[in-house]
Design an enzyme around this catalytic site. Sequence first.
Site, PDB file in Angstrom:
ATOM      1  N   THR A  53       0.826  -1.213   0.000  1.00  0.00           N
ATOM      2  CA  THR A  53       0.000   0.000   0.000  1.00  0.00           C
ATOM      3  C   THR A  53       0.853   1.252   0.000  1.00  0.00           C
ATOM      4  OG1 THR A  53      -0.208  -0.058   2.415  1.00  0.00           O
ATOM      5  CG2 THR A  53      -1.940  -1.142   1.133  1.00  0.00           C
ATOM      6  N   SER A 125       5.431  -7.495   1.912  1.00  0.00           N
ATOM      7  CA  SER A 125       5.145  -8.928   1.868  1.00  0.00           C
ATOM      8  C   SER A 125       4.924  -9.449   0.457  1.00  0.00           C
ATOM      9  CB  SER A 125       3.932  -9.251   2.751  1.00  0.00           C
ATOM     10  OG  SER A 125       4.252  -9.070   4.119  1.00  0.00           O
ATOM     11  N   ASN A 129       5.405 -13.539  -0.369  1.00  0.00           N
ATOM     12  CA  ASN A 129       4.160 -14.305  -0.255  1.00  0.00           C
ATOM     13  C   ASN A 129       4.006 -15.294  -1.409  1.00  0.00           C
ATOM     14  OD1 ASN A 129       3.309 -12.806  -2.475  1.00  0.00           O
ATOM     15  ND2 ASN A 129       1.916 -11.501  -1.317  1.00  0.00           N
ATOM     16  N   GLY A 130       2.898 -16.020  -1.399  1.00  0.00           N
ATOM     17  CA  GLY A 130       2.648 -17.016  -2.438  1.00  0.00           C
ATOM     18  C   GLY A 130       2.108 -16.439  -3.717  1.00  0.00           C
ATOM     19  N   SER A 132      -0.670 -15.447  -4.739  1.00  0.00           N
ATOM     20  CA  SER A 132      -1.972 -15.907  -5.236  1.00  0.00           C
ATOM     21  C   SER A 132      -2.899 -14.712  -5.408  1.00  0.00           C
ATOM     22  CB  SER A 132      -2.585 -16.913  -4.265  1.00  0.00           C
ATOM     23  OG  SER A 132      -1.767 -18.051  -4.147  1.00  0.00           O
ATOM     24  N   HIS A 537      -2.253 -13.549   7.552  1.00  0.00           N
ATOM     25  CA  HIS A 537      -3.224 -12.678   6.888  1.00  0.00           C
ATOM     26  C   HIS A 537      -3.942 -11.787   7.902  1.00  0.00           C
ATOM     27  CE1 HIS A 537      -3.883 -15.363   3.048  1.00  0.00           C
ATOM     28  NE2 HIS A 537      -2.697 -14.787   3.081  1.00  0.00           N
ATOM     29  N   LYS A 558      -8.793   8.157   7.703  1.00  0.00           N
ATOM     30  CA  LYS A 558      -8.275   9.133   8.666  1.00  0.00           C
ATOM     31  C   LYS A 558      -8.479   8.616  10.091  1.00  0.00           C
ATOM     32  CE  LYS A 558      -9.317  13.111   5.698  1.00  0.00           C
ATOM     33  NZ  LYS A 558     -10.188  14.309   5.519  1.00  0.00           N
ATOM     34  N   GLY A 570      -3.076  -3.004   5.591  1.00  0.00           N
ATOM     35  CA  GLY A 570      -3.927  -4.141   5.913  1.00  0.00           C
ATOM     36  C   GLY A 570      -4.453  -4.169   7.321  1.00  0.00           C
TER      37      GLY A 570
END
Length: 604
Positions: A53, A125, A129-130, A132, A537, A558, A570
């Site tokens: 992000t 990450s 990560n995988g 997917s 996750h 915010k 996340g």
Amino acid sequence: MKSTIITSILFSVATVQAYSPAEQIDVQSHLLSDPTKVEGKTYDYVIAGGGLTGLTVASKLSENPKIKVLVIEKGFYESNDGPIIEDPNAYGEIFGTSVDQNYLTVPLINNRTGEIKSGLGLGGSTLINGDSWTRPDKVQIDSWEKVFGMEGWNWDNVFQYMQKAERSRPPTAAQIEAGHFYDPACHGTDGTVHAGPRDNGKPWSPLMRALMNTVSAFGVPVQKDFHCGHPRGVSMIPNNLHENQIRADAAREWLLPNYQRDNLQILTGQKVGKVLFNQTASGPKAVGVNFGTNKAVNFNVYAKQEVLLAAGSAISPLILEYSGIGIKSVLDKAGVKQLLELPVGLNMQDQTTTTVRSRANNAPGQGQAAYFANFTEVLGDHAAQGINLLDTKLDQWAEETVARGGFHNVTALKIQYENYRNWLLDEDVAFAELFFDTEGKINFDIWNLIPFTRGSVHILSSDPYLWQYANDPKFFMNELDLLGQAAATKLGRELSSAGEMKKYYAGETIPGDNLPQDATVEQWEDYVMMNFRPNWHAVSTCSMMSRELGGVVDATAKVYGTQGLRVIDGSIPPTQVSSHVMTVFYGMALRIAESVLEDYAKSA
């Protein structure tokens, strides 16, 4: 007893290559490693964290050459482990290297300490990560608006942003023949993030079709595409990679095309410790951050517009707490003066994973698929027990969770639980994922998608550079979570030798002799508690929901009660989702970036 399902049986694709040494040097020459180069300076936006992000939002903001953006990342760009990062088929080999933060949890059930794998470096990450690439159920995203009061956070809206992020590559005829289906209406083709079938050039394993035929014989749909709003059933899935099979991590997709922008600076090797505030008549206003490597070596940098926290669900809540935003009892214990009362670090929702693995006969070749199983498919003969729990235990669970410190408000938590009950019993939302991998084996990695357990993450001292915290997911503190994980793992064993799969099955290796073939679900529960791992996750530690329901941030990300401060990672989704999370995070980041730019236009 067997489960019901068994008993009822901005580079063009052509030119993207591995990072060349010259390219590495050029990128490195544009990055900053000396903190004194930014010390005391003022940018429009300071972003804490250069992961998925953080880099996405930085890229979008810096499209305007008038906007000055600084990203501060604890890790570095690539590493000596670069080739492993680039190869998605090397998943797992990267764990324990310089790009794996590997947070540790507090001792969990059966006194086991869990490892939380999390990327360290530009790309976050997405480096480890995988990769997917699937999307959640429509009703899950709709609930963000309908249940939690987040205006504009509904499927139709968020779906548009997920599509905007995506540069999808349809499967070839050979890939479709293997079982790689695709609905072009559910994908974006002009975005930044490349996605398409994983294909290492080997023949496709017959196990893909065998699994599809086995479950479809018992009424489970073979999905055309898991991106269309109802991922229930079985299908092969795309991955976050380029056509030449190089990982499409966030640094490659968002940093490489933009690192030469004069108004975008990236500082690596430095950790953001806390947010700096000025007090105003309207409350605390974020004006910058303190960053560094230890208590004796740290610096200030300032933000004219906003500070954006993108350090992830394990770290962004800690930055808020070090800054004085959080629960008073937590801050008092850590020796931090409270600035603002918010339920920071609560409502952590992570999943648990177990594995069932068997040898395979006469089934060479590649392939990955996912089976998103609903509530009754997972629980099978125990479905009535699960329904009874959902019908009778929500109040008790909410009270117990608050008493354990997973949340702070029984009434608000029951609303979350009722939302999940509705998903599972009324909306046919997937309850567990059975991720299927071949390459000479029959392997299911299995996780309960919808946990009712709520954990927490909190600081333990006032020094943000000592890295003292308590990450406590509280796995299996809810009886349905344990039953669901046990039943889903049991289902994985049964599927391995059922129907058409039986002709390829050559004996189980995990759990193997550690669990009788006729093991009861209670025996599976005991096995799961000793052999699970976190699924990595975790969400909701800075929940985006109305303040009355326990929110930390509003619909524009915010932080309540502040000015100039958002959390954009996340940690803000208010729920878990029945999918892999990258698609959600990318769509979320683009939507938030648009909101930030709208506010910038008003201020200008």
